[in-house]
Design a protein around this motif. Structure first.
Motif, PDB file in Angstrom:
ATOM      1  N   ASP A 195       1.147  37.158  30.079  1.00  0.00           N
ATOM      2  CA  ASP A 195       1.407  38.276  29.179  1.00  0.00           C
ATOM      3  C   ASP A 195       1.286  37.794  27.737  1.00  0.00           C
ATOM      4  N   PRO A 196       0.521  38.497  26.877  1.00  0.00           N
ATOM      5  CA  PRO A 196       0.310  38.014  25.504  1.00  0.00           C
ATOM      6  C   PRO A 196       1.605  37.803  24.718  1.00  0.00           C
ATOM      7  N   GLU A 197       2.552  38.734  24.819  1.00  0.00           N
ATOM      8  CA  GLU A 197       3.803  38.598  24.071  1.00  0.00           C
ATOM      9  C   GLU A 197       4.628  37.413  24.572  1.00  0.00           C
ATOM     10  N   GLN A 198       4.699  37.262  25.897  1.00  0.00           N
ATOM     11  CA  GLN A 198       5.439  36.129  26.444  1.00  0.00           C
ATOM     12  C   GLN A 198       4.770  34.804  26.087  1.00  0.00           C
ATOM     13  N   LEU A 199       3.434  34.789  26.073  1.00  0.00           N
ATOM     14  CA  LEU A 199       2.717  33.573  25.711  1.00  0.00           C
ATOM     15  C   LEU A 199       2.981  33.187  24.255  1.00  0.00           C
ATOM     16  N   ALA A 200       2.982  34.164  23.350  1.00  0.00           N
ATOM     17  CA  ALA A 200       3.248  33.878  21.940  1.00  0.00           C
ATOM     18  C   ALA A 200       4.677  33.362  21.748  1.00  0.00           C
ATOM     19  N   ALA A 201       5.622  33.962  22.465  1.00  0.00           N
ATOM     20  CA  ALA A 201       7.011  33.530  22.327  1.00  0.00           C
ATOM     21  C   ALA A 201       7.208  32.113  22.849  1.00  0.00           C
ATOM     22  N   GLN A 202       6.596  31.782  23.984  1.00  0.00           N
ATOM     23  CA  GLN A 202       6.733  30.444  24.541  1.00  0.00           C
ATOM     24  C   GLN A 202       6.020  29.399  23.681  1.00  0.00           C
ATOM     25  N   CYS A 203       4.906  29.761  23.077  1.00  0.00           N
ATOM     26  CA  CYS A 203       4.211  28.826  22.187  1.00  0.00           C
ATOM     27  C   CYS A 203       5.070  28.491  20.965  1.00  0.00           C
ATOM     28  N   GLN A 204       5.678  29.498  20.369  1.00  0.00           N
ATOM     29  CA  GLN A 204       6.553  29.243  19.237  1.00  0.00           C
ATOM     30  C   GLN A 204       7.738  28.377  19.647  1.00  0.00           C
ATOM     31  N   ARG A 205       8.286  28.617  20.831  1.00  0.00           N
ATOM     32  CA  ARG A 205       9.418  27.822  21.310  1.00  0.00           C
ATOM     33  C   ARG A 205       9.015  26.378  21.542  1.00  0.00           C
ATOM     34  N   ALA A 206       7.757  26.134  21.919  1.00  0.00           N
ATOM     35  CA  ALA A 206       7.273  24.778  22.179  1.00  0.00           C
ATOM     36  C   ALA A 206       6.717  24.099  20.935  1.00  0.00           C
ATOM     37  N   GLY A 207       6.750  24.784  19.786  1.00  0.00           N
ATOM     38  CA  GLY A 207       6.259  24.185  18.549  1.00  0.00           C
ATOM     39  C   GLY A 207       4.764  24.334  18.348  1.00  0.00           C
ATOM     40  N   LEU A 208       4.130  25.228  19.096  1.00  0.00           N
ATOM     41  CA  LEU A 208       2.702  25.484  18.946  1.00  0.00           C
ATOM     42  C   LEU A 208       2.485  26.772  18.155  1.00  0.00           C
ATOM     43  N   PRO A 209       1.311  26.955  17.577  1.00  0.00           N
ATOM     44  CA  PRO A 209       1.029  28.221  16.883  1.00  0.00           C
ATOM     45  C   PRO A 209       1.163  29.409  17.824  1.00  0.00           C
ATOM     46  N   ALA A 210       1.647  30.519  17.299  1.00  0.00           N
ATOM     47  CA  ALA A 210       1.878  31.695  18.134  1.00  0.00           C
ATOM     48  C   ALA A 210       0.592  32.262  18.702  1.00  0.00           C
ATOM     49  N   ASP A 211      -0.548  32.013  18.040  1.00  0.00           N
ATOM     50  CA  ASP A 211      -1.817  32.562  18.524  1.00  0.00           C
ATOM     51  C   ASP A 211      -2.564  31.598  19.445  1.00  0.00           C
ATOM     52  N   THR A 212      -1.875  30.576  19.937  1.00  0.00           N
ATOM     53  CA  THR A 212      -2.507  29.620  20.851  1.00  0.00           C
ATOM     54  C   THR A 212      -2.915  30.318  22.146  1.00  0.00           C
ATOM     55  N   GLN A 213      -4.148  30.078  22.579  1.00  0.00           N
ATOM     56  CA  GLN A 213      -4.658  30.664  23.803  1.00  0.00           C
ATOM     57  C   GLN A 213      -5.198  29.556  24.697  1.00  0.00           C
ATOM     58  N   ALA A 237       8.755  32.221  33.431  1.00  0.00           N
ATOM     59  CA  ALA A 237       8.736  30.816  33.841  1.00  0.00           C
ATOM     60  C   ALA A 237       7.309  30.314  34.018  1.00  0.00           C
ATOM     61  N   TRP A 238       6.449  31.131  34.622  1.00  0.00           N
ATOM     62  CA  TRP A 238       5.043  30.734  34.766  1.00  0.00           C
ATOM     63  C   TRP A 238       4.388  30.550  33.401  1.00  0.00           C
ATOM     64  N   THR A 239       4.706  31.432  32.457  1.00  0.00           N
ATOM     65  CA  THR A 239       4.131  31.321  31.115  1.00  0.00           C
ATOM     66  C   THR A 239       4.603  30.046  30.429  1.00  0.00           C
ATOM     67  N   ALA A 240       5.870  29.701  30.588  1.00  0.00           N
ATOM     68  CA  ALA A 240       6.386  28.469  29.994  1.00  0.00           C
ATOM     69  C   ALA A 240       5.691  27.247  30.581  1.00  0.00           C
ATOM     70  N   LYS A 241       5.434  27.256  31.895  1.00  0.00           N
ATOM     71  CA  LYS A 241       4.734  26.144  32.516  1.00  0.00           C
ATOM     72  C   LYS A 241       3.302  26.045  32.004  1.00  0.00           C
ATOM     73  N   LEU A 242       2.661  27.177  31.753  1.00  0.00           N
ATOM     74  CA  LEU A 242       1.304  27.162  31.216  1.00  0.00           C
ATOM     75  C   LEU A 242       1.280  26.547  29.821  1.00  0.00           C
ATOM     76  N   VAL A 243       2.269  26.873  29.000  1.00  0.00           N
ATOM     77  CA  VAL A 243       2.333  26.309  27.644  1.00  0.00           C
ATOM     78  C   VAL A 243       2.525  24.797  27.717  1.00  0.00           C
TER      79      VAL A 243
END
Length: 306
Positions: A195-213, A237-243
Motif C-alpha cells: 500500500d503506498p501510504e503504508q510504504l511511505a510511513a514505514q520508509c520514514q520510520r526506517a530513516g529512508l525517503p518517504a518516496d522510496t519505491q 508487517a509485510w510492508t515493514a519487512k519489504l522496507v
C-alpha cells in the motif's frame, strides 16, 4: 531484627506520641506474645530489656540509654508499667495500652467518633446509611468502570459474549475494522503490492525517503522468498519487512562498491609476490654466499642448478 512494625497512627495521634514513642510502643504491644513471663505482685510481667530493644529496632536507636528513656516516657503516659527483678527489666501493658488495636479508630476501621458517611473505608449513601450491602456506584474508587465498557445492549459486541481476543482478531494492523469473515493475516503471494501510504510511513520510520519505491527485481525477489516460506503477517508487517529488504539490499550494494577489484585474494598476492624457496634453491643460495657471490632473487619460473 524485627522487619515490620505496625503503628496505629490514629491512636498515636490521640495519645500524643511522637514517631519514636509510637514505634517503640508498637513493638512493646507484641512483646507478650513471645517474651518470658513472670508473676510479680499479682500481675504478669514480661522480660524485655533495653538491649533487646536496640537489637530488634535498630532504626529506632542503638543506644541503651535512649531505649530506656523512651520506655520511661511510655510509662509516664500510662501505657506500660515497668519494674525490675533479679537485675532484669520487666513490663506489662496497662488497660489503656491494651486498647492499641481494639478501639473503633483502629487501623482496620479508622473513624472519628460517629462513623462518617461516605468515608474512604466505609462509603455510604442515603439509601444505605450503614454502608452494608451497598453496591458501589459506577466509576467509584472501589469499582472503576467505563460507561462504554458497561454496555448492556445485547446487540453490541460486548453483549454477544465475544472476548477481547476475538474482538482484536477482527482488526487489521492499522486498527481498521474488517468484515467478520476476513483474515487479519495472510501469506505472501507473487503478485502482492504494498500500500503506498503504508510504504511511505514505514520508509520514514526506517530513516529512508518517504518516496522510496522498491525496484522491480527487489519486489520480485522479496515476494518469491516469502511466498515459499508460507508465513502469515498483516499488511503493515509485510510492508515493514519489504522496507528492511530494500535497506539491506542498498547496504550490500554500497559495500560491494567500496571493495577493490580482484578481492582480498588479489591483495594478498600483491603484498606477497615471491614464493618460498625449495630445499635445492636454499642450498644453491648458501653455496653462492660461501663463494662470496651475491645471490639473486629467486622468482617463480627460474631454474637453479643443483
Amino acid at each position: 531484627m524485627q522487619y515490620l512494625v505496625a503503628i496505629n497512627q490514629a491512636k498515636a495521634v490521640e495519645w500524643g506520641l511522637n514517631a519514636q514513642q509510637a514505634m517503640l510502643f508498637a513493638f512493646l504491644h507484641q512483646v507478650p506474645t513471645w517474651a518470658d513471663a513472670r508473676q510479680i505482685d499479682g500481675h504478669t510481667y514480661f522480660n524485655i530489656g533495653k538491649g533487646k530493644i536496640c537489637e530488634e529496632l535498630p532504626l529506632l536507636t542503638d543506644k541503651h540509654d535512649t531505649a530506656y528513656r523512651l520506655m520511661k516516657q511510655l510509662a509516664k503516659l500510662d501505657l506500660i508499667v515497668m519494674t525490675s527483678c533479679d537485675n532484669r527489666t520487666y513490663m506489662r501493658l496497662t488497660e489503656k495500652g491494651i486498647t492499641w488495636n481494639r478501639s473503633a479508630g483502629s487501623e482496620k476501621s479508622p473513624t472519628h467518633g460517629k462513623k462518617a458517611q461516605g468515608s474512604e473505608k466505609n462509603p455510604t449513601s442515603e439509601k444505605s446509611p450503614s454502608g452494608v450491602g451497598k453496591i458501589s456506584d459506577l466509576g467509584s474508587e472501589k469499582s472503576p468502570t467505563n460507561q462504554d465498557t458497561n454496555d448492556h445492549n445485547p446487540n453490541t459486541h460486548s453483549g454477544a459474549g465475544e472476548s477481547i481476543f476475538e474482538q482484536a482478531a477482527q482488526r487489521t494492523d492499522d486498527v481498521d475494522t474488517v468484515p467478520t469473515g476476513g483474515a487479519r493475516q495472510f501469506p505472501m503471494t507473487l503478485d502482492w503490492q504494498p500500500d503506498p501510504e503504508q510504504l511511505a510511513a514505514q520508509c520514514q520510520r526506517a530513516g529512508l525517503p518517504a518516496d522510496t519505491q522498491p525496484a522491480a527485481h527487489q519486489l520480485a525477489k522479496f515476494t518469491a522468498h516469502h511466498a515459499d516460506q508460507g508465513r502469515r503477517y498483516g499488511a503493515m508487517a509485510w510492508t515493514a519487512k519489504l522496507v528492511d529488504w530494500i535497506r539491506n539490499d542498498a547496504r550490500q550494494q554500497a559495500q560491494q562498491q567500496t571493495q577493490p577489484t580482484g578481492g582480498a585474494h588479489a591483495n594478498r598476492q600483491q603484498r606477497n609476490p615471491r614464493r618460498r624457496l625449495s630445499a635445492a634453491e636454499a642450498r644453491a643460495r648458501d653455496r653462492a654466499i660461501a663463494r662470496g657471490e651475491q645471490p639473486g632473487d629467486i622468482l617463480d619460473g627460474e631454474c637453479t642448478p643443483g
